[in-house]
Write an enzyme that holds these catalytic residues in place. Structure first.
Site, PDB file in Angstrom:
ATOM      1  N   THR A  15     -82.435 103.745 -56.170  1.00 34.67           N
ATOM      2  CA  THR A  15     -81.157 103.437 -56.817  1.00 34.67           C
ATOM      3  C   THR A  15     -80.380 104.702 -57.133  1.00 34.67           C
ATOM      4  OG1 THR A  15     -82.191 101.514 -57.816  1.00 34.67           O
ATOM      5  CG2 THR A  15     -80.139 102.234 -58.814  1.00 34.67           C
TER       6      THR A  15
ATOM      7  N   GLY B 289     -82.508  92.627 -57.265  1.00 28.85           N
ATOM      8  CA  GLY B 289     -82.904  93.137 -58.584  1.00 28.85           C
ATOM      9  C   GLY B 289     -81.731  93.172 -59.546  1.00 28.85           C
TER      10      GLY B 289
ATOM     11  N   THR C 285     -81.550 102.334 -63.655  1.00 29.70           N
ATOM     12  CA  THR C 285     -82.416 102.390 -62.486  1.00 29.70           C
ATOM     13  C   THR C 285     -83.816 101.959 -62.909  1.00 29.70           C
ATOM     14  OG1 THR C 285     -83.269 103.827 -60.718  1.00 29.70           O
ATOM     15  CG2 THR C 285     -83.010 104.840 -62.878  1.00 29.70           C
ATOM     16  N   GLY C 286     -84.613 101.545 -61.955  1.00 25.16           N
ATOM     17  CA  GLY C 286     -85.990 101.180 -62.286  1.00 25.16           C
ATOM     18  C   GLY C 286     -86.339  99.784 -61.815  1.00 25.16           C
TER      19      GLY C 286
ATOM     20  N   GLY D 287     -86.213  96.210 -61.505  1.00 25.30           N
ATOM     21  CA  GLY D 287     -85.228  95.171 -61.797  1.00 25.30           C
ATOM     22  C   GLY D 287     -85.817  94.009 -62.576  1.00 25.30           C
TER      23      GLY D 287
HETATM   24  N1  GLY Z   1     -83.326  98.682 -59.855  1.00 22.72           N
HETATM   25  C1  GLY Z   1     -83.352  98.331 -58.492  1.00 22.72           C
HETATM   26  C2  GLY Z   1     -83.977  97.052 -58.216  1.00 22.72           C
HETATM   27  O1  GLY Z   1     -84.865  96.612 -58.950  1.00 22.72           O
HETATM   28  O2  GLY Z   1     -83.636  96.440 -57.233  1.00 22.72           O
END
Ligand code: GLY
Length: 225
Positions: A91, A121, A142-143, A145
């Site tokens: 991300t 996500g 970020t991280g 989802g």
């Molecule tokens: N944060 C990106 C996802 O989980 O798709």
């Protein structure tokens, strides 16, 4: 890359002046998904998925490409070997404040490595992957989802700004909330309406860069001191 070796991108943008937003999810063969999200935001707020997002990009003259062009050789090799890469998020996010006091947030992702086809996500979800409100601030996350969505991470950080917290404290509050309520790793970057910067994460590291009028060049971090 998903479990089939395809890149499915999600992206969203939010304008803090109007609370307008635009989002795409599970699009393939779109060179800059964030540009599609921005165009949608300017057109009318909505969320387009898969072929409808790809069609919107084509109809509005935005750059499309061969699906394979979005996979680097290094990513392809990692995906083939599958070592230590499953579930790693891919991300990038940004927040910005202009001289008129307008805040904006944008988040774009290829999802998590090895995710199942069609999984979406947090990144394209207003409130979870991003939020912007000129009255308070702008946030991009970020991280994982699956962990970010139930704690509405970006909005949780923004709401903490309403309590007069510094963005560093507000970002840490959002990550502490995630740690307390769900498992998983995440990070967020945050800017308040005064231009103060904050970020927090509970992963091993998170790359962050920022630029202000006072700096000659961007300040870059891979870990917070
Ligand atoms: N944060 C990106 C996802 O989980 O798709």
């Amino acid at each position: 890359m998903n479990s089939e070796g395809e890149v499915e991108d999600d992206a969203a943008m939010m304008d803090g002046a109007t609370l307008d937003w635009g989002a795409v999810a599970a699009v393939q063969g779109v060179r800059h998904p964030i540009s599609v999200a921005r165009k949608i935001m300017e057109d009318k707020p909505r969320f387009l998925v898969a072929e409808s997002g790809e069609r919107f990009a084509l109809e509005h003259g935005l750059e499309v490409c061969d699906k394979d062009d979005l996979v680097s050789e290094e990513q392809y090799q990692e995906w083939k070997e599958e070592a230590d890469v499953l579930d790693r998020p891919n991300t990038v996010g940004c927040v910005a404040l202009d001289s008129s006091g307008n805040l904006v947030a944008g988040t774009s992702t290829g999802g998590t490595t090895g995710q199942s086809q069609g999984r979406v996500g947090d990144s394209a979800l207003v409130g979870a992957g991003l939020y912007a409100d000129n009255q308070l601030g702008a946030c991009s996350t970020t991280g994982d989802g699956e962990s970010i969505i139930p704690v509405v991470l970006a909005k949780t950080a923004i709401d903490a700004l309403a309590e007069e917290a510094h963005p560093d404290q507000a970002a840490q509050h959002a990550i502490d909330t995630l740690k307390a309520r769900v498992k998983g790793e995440a990070g967020c970057i945050l800017l308040d309406r005064q231009g103060r910067i904050g970020w927090a994460y509970n992963s091993d590291n998170m790359a962050v860069a920022y630029m202000t009028e006072a700096l000659q060049q961007p300040a870059v971090f891979t870990q917070k001191e």
